[in-house]
Design a protein around this motif. Structure first.
Motif, PDB file in Angstrom:
ATOM      1  N   ALA A  33      -2.167  -1.285  -3.562  1.00 44.15           N
ATOM      2  CA  ALA A  33      -3.092  -2.313  -3.078  1.00 44.15           C
ATOM      3  C   ALA A  33      -4.029  -2.787  -4.186  1.00 44.15           C
ATOM      4  O   ALA A  33      -4.252  -4.000  -4.353  1.00 44.15           O
ATOM      5  CB  ALA A  33      -3.886  -1.778  -1.887  1.00 44.15           C
ATOM      6  N   GLN A  49      -4.176  -6.583  -5.958  1.00 44.68           N
ATOM      7  CA  GLN A  49      -5.393  -7.394  -6.040  1.00 44.68           C
ATOM      8  C   GLN A  49      -5.599  -7.941  -7.450  1.00 44.68           C
ATOM      9  O   GLN A  49      -6.001  -9.101  -7.627  1.00 44.68           O
ATOM     10  CB  GLN A  49      -6.601  -6.563  -5.617  1.00 44.68           C
ATOM     11  CG  GLN A  49      -6.623  -6.241  -4.123  1.00 44.68           C
ATOM     12  CD  GLN A  49      -7.735  -5.289  -3.749  1.00 44.68           C
ATOM     13  OE1 GLN A  49      -8.482  -4.808  -4.614  1.00 44.68           O
ATOM     14  NE2 GLN A  49      -7.859  -4.997  -2.463  1.00 44.68           N
ATOM     15  N   GLU A  57       4.625  -4.016  -0.415  1.00 46.22           N
ATOM     16  CA  GLU A  57       3.715  -3.761   0.711  1.00 46.22           C
ATOM     17  C   GLU A  57       4.351  -4.141   2.045  1.00 46.22           C
ATOM     18  O   GLU A  57       3.700  -4.069   3.082  1.00 46.22           O
ATOM     19  CB  GLU A  57       2.423  -4.551   0.526  1.00 46.22           C
ATOM     20  CG  GLU A  57       1.553  -4.054  -0.616  1.00 46.22           C
ATOM     21  CD  GLU A  57       0.235  -4.802  -0.716  1.00 46.22           C
ATOM     22  OE1 GLU A  57      -0.803  -4.139  -0.896  1.00 46.22           O
ATOM     23  OE2 GLU A  57       0.245  -6.045  -0.592  1.00 46.22           O
TER      24      GLU A  57
END
Length: 739
Positions: A50, A54, A80
């Motif tokens: 994650a 980003q 994901e």
């Protein structure tokens, strides 16, 4: 410069140093997207998916028109399991650079794993078409490696669609273009699992893939690591690597599959695979059992597998693997009449393998792989007749080692594969016969005849293969092998074996293949080798008796009639000189056998959801008149219809038309020649679980419970395997989970 340094650290899997360099670059200029991309990749490699995604999102916001960053962002969303977002990024990358094959490649993998294999096929074909557009910033060597990787993925999609012959053709071409491409070898290992008499080729391709691969999360599944394991139809049909990861990162994955069916069929396979920094590992266990379709047709298997690979330096990988097998079964063979079997024979196999291997990259063009294997195998066959009071037990123990070394070199327009090996196996045999004794003309109850024998088999070999692309549309394979086989103090022989093959891409629609070569069956320790297993797509290694010499010729033609229609032909002829051994394992003579196998195929994709496939195969086996099977002529015509939906459902309806004529020795004139014609119907219904969590399916083989007579084409193998067709309706329910 800090960004470049960060990527250099990434190649060494020094994540901490890479993150420090990328953060330094961001401190110097926060508006530059490249260090953000690098930092995101470093975080993902550490296992922080994650956070890494980003950072790539920030890079995309800083350079919204950069197609490379869009492709990487799509990969992150794919990992994901946010498939709609991944699809959007890949589409943006395609629009931003019409000549970049990369987003088509990643989008093909996405669509393959979301039950859209026909869309995946179109994307991957476009990726291959665009491959040479990268020539302005990729070397010819790297373009070839790209092409090989795409070819291997194309092969996997063809497999999902049931286009097995097209899949194999792409795999063979990929290896000819780049023999050091581990994914092409891994694919062939998968694809060979559905081909009869390719057991040695399958496990050998798997071994080569393992030695050449970087550390990865792809598990070493137990059932594919043993040459003659018979786990049952249900487990055998499970896909080896159904979901392809697009990032290698620190993580642990669990893959589980299970099958239940009639005839008390039960099987499960559990594999745990993981990556941590410079280490990847895989632990697996398989259990399967079935009572079979008749008396004494039962089978039990237990297999354990442990594998670990370590990146010592960016150039050096080492690995270790341990396998253990425990199998017990009755008479598995189908010899035309289903009632013609031995109700008393029982076989036990216990085997342990320990293997150490390594891969050293001298340069991007040069590689060395090495493999050392130690094997301990015990094979026991019992026949115990309580009615007649007769008992026979044959026990064979083999202990030996196998050492192989191979050098691979690739340059523009050609590549070289050269290697050598040594096999040394000590064999102990013990046979006990009770009532009557083996040498007395007057049977004496209670007296046991015991025969012992010890021998040592040794085999030294060396080989060189060269693949030459000249002119651009032709790939020539030239090779020579030398084999020196001996049974110490008893017998020996040696010979040179020439190899010649060609693959000619006449145009975008037509590919021609041809080959001719000689082989000598060596005394494999575990039926594995790192020598190339095929020439222009024609298999070299079959399970013949050791010291068998063989000459094989082959012709193949693959044609893309339209974008949705493919067809092809293949003709092969194989002549064998099989040694006849006396009681001391000395060769007394050679006997000739012949194997001719011809096939044709036609595949259609009339819509985005439907695939229609048809094949024809003709097999002609002949042997001397006193062999158990002197002649077998078999015609097989399989037809299939496959259906896929975007909601995850899939189905298959298949028929097999079979016509066989056989001749057997030792029978009366009235029964020496037999024939039968039959049609079998198989069906499968299934559903892919959301977010690529696995699948569930129900299969029925021989739907109408058709009885028939059939002699399996595997009459001369060293270990029995289940026949292709079974005269009994079989149900299988299977669950596959990816966690």
């Amino acid at each position: 410069t800090q960004s470049v340094l960060g990527f250099a650290y990434l190649t060494r899997i020094d994540i901490t140093a890479a993150e420090h360099a990328f953060n330094q670059a961001i401190t110097f200029d926060q508006s530059t997207p490249l260090p953000r991309l690098g930092l995101g990749l470093a975080m993902i490699r550490r296992g922080e998916l994650a956070s890494g995604r980003q950072q790539i999102e920030i890079a995309a916001s800083l350079a919204p028109a950069n197609p490379l960053i869009r492709s990487y962002l799509g990969k992150a969303y794919y990992e994901e399991k946010r498939d709609p977002l991944a699809d959007t990024q890949f589409e943006l990358a395609k629009e931003l650079d019409l000549n970049d094959p990369t987003p088509y490649f990643y989008d093909a993998i996405l669509k393959q794993t979301t039950n859209r294999p026909i869309d995946a096929l179109e994307n991957l074909q476009q990726s291959i078409t665009l491959n040479d557009q990268r020539a302005v910033y990729r070397s010819r060597l790297l373009l070839d490696q790209d092409l090989a990787a795409r070819g291997a993925s194309l092969s996997r999609i063809y497999s999902d669609l049931g286009m097995d012959q097209l899949a194999l053709a792409e795999g063979w071409k990929s290896i000819a273009v780049d023999p050091s491409n581990h994914s092409a070898h891994r694919f062939l290992a998968d694809a060979y699992s559905s081909l009869p008499r390719h057991e040695i080729a399958r496990v050998s391709e798997l071994l080569q893939a393992q030695l050449l691969q970087p550390i990865n999360i792809t598990p070493v599944k137990p059932r594919f690591s043993a040459a003659y394991l018979n786990p049952g139809i249900g487990l055998a049909n499970a896909t080896l690597n159904e979901y392809t990861p697009l990032f290698e990162r620190n993580q642990v994955k669990l893959l589980a599959s299970g099958v239940v069916g009639n005839n008390d069929t039960l099987g499960n396979e559990l594999t745990v695979a993981g990556i941590y920094k410079q280490l990847s590992f895989s632990l697996g266990h398989l259990y399967s059992k079935t009572d079979g379709f008749r008396e004494n047709n039962d089978e039990r298997n237990n297999l354990y597998n442990v594998f670990a690979q370590l990146v010592v330096t960016p150039r050096l990988n080492v690995q270790i693997e341990h396998r253990r097998r425990d199998s017990r079964y009755g008479d598995l063979a189908l010899r035309f009449d289903p009632e013609f079997f031995n109700p008393l024979v029982r076989t036990d196999i216990k085997q342990k393998n320990l293997r150490v291997g390594g891969h050293f990259a001298i340069s991007p063009k040069s590689h060395i792989i090495a493999n050392v294997m130690d094997v301990d195998r015990e094979n026991t066959e019992n026949v115990d007749d309580p009615v007649l009071g007769e008992r026979r037990e044959f026990n064979e123990q083999q202990e030996g080692y196998q050492v192989e070394l191979q050098y691979l070199f690739q340059s523009r327009g050609y590549n070289i594969t050269a290697g050598a090996g040594r096999y040394d196996v000590a064999v102990e045999r013990r046979e006990e016969i009770d009532n009557p004794p083996c040498s007395s003309p007057f049977p004496i109850p209670g007296i046991i005849c015991i025969t012992n024998d010890e021998l040592t088999r040794k085999h030294d070999n060396a080989y060189t293969y060269v693949n030459i692309t000249y002119p651009d549309k032709l790939i020539w394979t030239l090779g020579v092998g030398y084999d020196d086989y001996k049974i110490v103090d008893r017998d020996s022989q040696n010979r040179f074996n020439p190899k010649l093959g060609v693959q000619w891409q006449l145009n975008d629609k037509v590919r021609f293949r041809a080959a001719g070569f000689k082989t000598l069956k060596r005394a494999f320790v575990a039926n594995q080798t790192i020598e190339p297993t095929q020439i222009a797509g024609f298999n070299q290694f079959f399970d013949d008796l050791s010291a068998t010499t063989a000459t094989r010729y082959g012709l193949g033609l693959d044609v893309s009639l339209t974008r949705s229609t493919n067809a092809g032909l293949e003709f092969t002829w194989r002549k064998l000189d099989v040694p006849v051994l006396d009681s001391n394992s000395v060769i007394t003579e050679y006997r000739e056998r012949n194997e001719d196998i011809h096939r044709a195929y036609l595949y259609l994709t009339p819509t985005k959801n439907i695939v229609i496939g048809g094949e024809y195969q003709y097999e002609n086996f002949s042997a001397p008149d006193d062999d158990p099977l002197t002649r077998s002529k078999t015609h097989i015509l399989p037809l299939s219809l496959r259906y896929f939906t975007t909601q995850g459902f899939f189905g298959k309806l298949a028929t097999n038309y079979v016509k066989q004529n056989i001749s057997r020795a030792g029978l009366s004139a009235a029964t020496a020649d037999d024939s039968d014609v039959f049609v079998l119907v198989n069906t499968t219904l299934g559903y892919r679980l959301p977010k690529r969590r696995g699948s569930i399916s129900l299969s029925v083989q021989n739907l109408f419970d058709k009885n028939f007579n059939y002699y399996d084409v595997n009459p001369w193998v060293s270990e029995l395997v289940r026949p292709r067709f079974t005269p009994d309706r079989s149900f299988f329910a299977q669950l596959i989970l990816h966690l």
